[in-house]
Motif scaffolding. Structure first.
Motif, PDB file in Angstrom:
ATOM      1  N   GLN A   1       0.829  -1.210   0.000  1.00  0.00           N
ATOM      2  CA  GLN A   1       0.000   0.000   0.000  1.00  0.00           C
ATOM      3  C   GLN A   1       0.860   1.255   0.000  1.00  0.00           C
ATOM      4  O   GLN A   1       0.531   2.244  -0.656  1.00  0.00           O
ATOM      5  CB  GLN A   1      -0.920  -0.014   1.223  1.00  0.00           C
TER       6      GLN A   1
ATOM      7  N   THR B   1       1.265   6.413  -6.971  1.00  0.00           N
ATOM      8  CA  THR B   1       0.145   7.280  -7.318  1.00  0.00           C
ATOM      9  C   THR B   1       0.553   8.745  -7.231  1.00  0.00           C
ATOM     10  O   THR B   1       0.245   9.543  -8.124  1.00  0.00           O
ATOM     11  CB  THR B   1      -1.053   7.023  -6.385  1.00  0.00           C
TER      12      THR B   1
ATOM     13  N   LEU C   1      -3.098  -0.823  -8.015  1.00  0.00           N
ATOM     14  CA  LEU C   1      -3.288   0.291  -8.944  1.00  0.00           C
ATOM     15  C   LEU C   1      -3.955  -0.164 -10.245  1.00  0.00           C
ATOM     16  O   LEU C   1      -4.591   0.644 -10.919  1.00  0.00           O
ATOM     17  CB  LEU C   1      -1.952   0.978  -9.224  1.00  0.00           C
TER      18      LEU C   1
ATOM     19  N   GLN D   1      -7.603  -0.090  -9.456  1.00  0.00           N
ATOM     20  CA  GLN D   1      -8.075   1.300  -9.431  1.00  0.00           C
ATOM     21  C   GLN D   1      -8.152   1.909 -10.823  1.00  0.00           C
ATOM     22  O   GLN D   1      -8.745   2.968 -11.003  1.00  0.00           O
ATOM     23  CB  GLN D   1      -7.148   2.151  -8.564  1.00  0.00           C
TER      24      GLN D   1
ATOM     25  N   ALA E   1      -7.629   7.739  -9.959  1.00  0.00           N
ATOM     26  CA  ALA E   1      -8.110   6.388  -9.650  1.00  0.00           C
ATOM     27  C   ALA E   1      -9.622   6.310  -9.618  1.00  0.00           C
ATOM     28  O   ALA E   1     -10.216   5.441 -10.230  1.00  0.00           O
ATOM     29  CB  ALA E   1      -7.535   5.934  -8.319  1.00  0.00           C
ATOM     30  N   GLU E   2     -10.268   7.240  -8.918  1.00  0.00           N
ATOM     31  CA  GLU E   2     -11.711   7.135  -8.722  1.00  0.00           C
ATOM     32  C   GLU E   2     -12.458   7.305 -10.030  1.00  0.00           C
ATOM     33  O   GLU E   2     -13.379   6.575 -10.331  1.00  0.00           O
ATOM     34  CB  GLU E   2     -12.188   8.168  -7.707  1.00  0.00           C
TER      35      GLU E   2
ATOM     36  N   LEU F   1     -11.884   4.103 -12.224  1.00  0.00           N
ATOM     37  CA  LEU F   1     -12.592   2.961 -11.687  1.00  0.00           C
ATOM     38  C   LEU F   1     -14.092   3.145 -11.857  1.00  0.00           C
ATOM     39  O   LEU F   1     -14.807   2.225 -12.243  1.00  0.00           O
ATOM     40  CB  LEU F   1     -12.236   2.775 -10.210  1.00  0.00           C
ATOM     41  N   ASP F   2     -14.579   4.341 -11.589  1.00  0.00           N
ATOM     42  CA  ASP F   2     -15.998   4.623 -11.742  1.00  0.00           C
ATOM     43  C   ASP F   2     -16.433   4.435 -13.190  1.00  0.00           C
ATOM     44  O   ASP F   2     -17.509   3.902 -13.468  1.00  0.00           O
ATOM     45  CB  ASP F   2     -16.279   6.054 -11.287  1.00  0.00           C
TER      46      ASP F   2
ATOM     47  N   LEU G   1      -8.367   1.595   0.853  1.00  0.00           N
ATOM     48  CA  LEU G   1      -8.458   1.070  -0.508  1.00  0.00           C
ATOM     49  C   LEU G   1      -9.707   0.228  -0.688  1.00  0.00           C
ATOM     50  O   LEU G   1     -10.458   0.402  -1.650  1.00  0.00           O
ATOM     51  CB  LEU G   1      -7.211   0.256  -0.840  1.00  0.00           C
TER      52      LEU G   1
ATOM     53  N   GLU H   1     -12.754   2.525  -0.765  1.00  0.00           N
ATOM     54  CA  GLU H   1     -12.944   3.284  -2.001  1.00  0.00           C
ATOM     55  C   GLU H   1     -13.476   2.408  -3.121  1.00  0.00           C
ATOM     56  O   GLU H   1     -14.403   2.789  -3.846  1.00  0.00           O
ATOM     57  CB  GLU H   1     -11.623   3.941  -2.419  1.00  0.00           C
ATOM     58  N   ILE H   2     -12.896   1.220  -3.283  1.00  0.00           N
ATOM     59  CA  ILE H   2     -13.351   0.312  -4.339  1.00  0.00           C
ATOM     60  C   ILE H   2     -14.807  -0.080  -4.112  1.00  0.00           C
ATOM     61  O   ILE H   2     -15.634  -0.064  -5.030  1.00  0.00           O
ATOM     62  CB  ILE H   2     -12.462  -0.946  -4.403  1.00  0.00           C
TER      63      ILE H   2
END
Length: 218
Positions: A10, A17, A55, A58, A76-77, A80-81, A157, A160-161
């Protein structure tokens, strides 16, 4: 208060990142090979591989077998979204199936009293709205209940996922339950049992119940 420690993987993922966001690595650029990354970050091969996996999930990195690992996004968000938005309901549920038990177990270990109040609030709201046959708000309360558990799990993490995945659950509920709340009425008891396991700090029971809930949805 327990101090949560990040794994080496991590820490490497966070550093990578930050460097990608700062422009040290450009989108489209290939990452150095594993032995070089091991030297750069001072960690073993397994930590490098796990960081790359993190990563990749993500949406920041993409591994091309036999070619290398490439930077595909700085955000990342959003990435992934975007991937979740293109996925079908079954794929999103599969993500939940993989994550739910682990998140519930960690929540049982790390939840605070404030977390418990939030989880209980959405649990009660879920039951009340189901009894009122208020389908759309009941679906949202269910999503909020599970998201609140993820919020308390102590792993940013995972949280968030899972949170991104949950944003896309409403469509799944609308398609599969067709404005009905029968499933939610029948499953209120097992959701209460999940809350109680988390309240009692019983990770094994919490994980088993969480997995059972997801299995019932399929």
């Amino acid at each position: 208060m327990q101090i949560l420690r990040k794994t080496l993987a991590q820490e490497v993922a966070d550093r990578l990142t930050e460097e990608i966001v700062n422009g040290d690595y450009a989108v489209g650029e290939k990452l150095p090979i594993e032995p070089e990354l091991m030297k750069i970050y001072g960690v073993g091969r397994s930590s490098i591989r796990e960081a790359i996996k993190i990563l990749s999930i993500q949406g920041i990195l993409q591994v091309q077998q036999g070619v290398g690992t490439f930077i595909v996004s700085k955000n990342a968000e959003e990435s992934l979204d975007s991937q979740m938005n293109k996925s079908n309901a079954e794929e999103i549920q599969e993500v939940r199936s993989i994550l739910d038990a682990k998140i519930a177990a960690k929540a049982a270990l790390h939840r605070s009293e404030k977390d418990l109040k939030t989880i209980k609030h959405y649990l009660d709201e879920r039951g009340r709205l189901a009894d009122e046959d208020n389908a759309s708000e009941c679906y949202q309360a269910d999503i909020n209940f599970h998201t609140a558990i993820a919020e308390s799990c102590g792993n940013m993490l995972l949280k968030e996922i899972y949170t991104v995945a949950c944003r896309h659950l409403m469509k799944f509920f609308e398609e599969s339950h067709k404005n009905e709340v029968t499933f939610f009425k029948l499953s209120q008891k097992i959701h209460t049992e999940l809350y109680e396991a988390i309240e009692k700090k019983d990770p094994e029971t919490a994980a088993r119940i969480a997995q059972s809930i997801v299995d019932r949805i399929y």
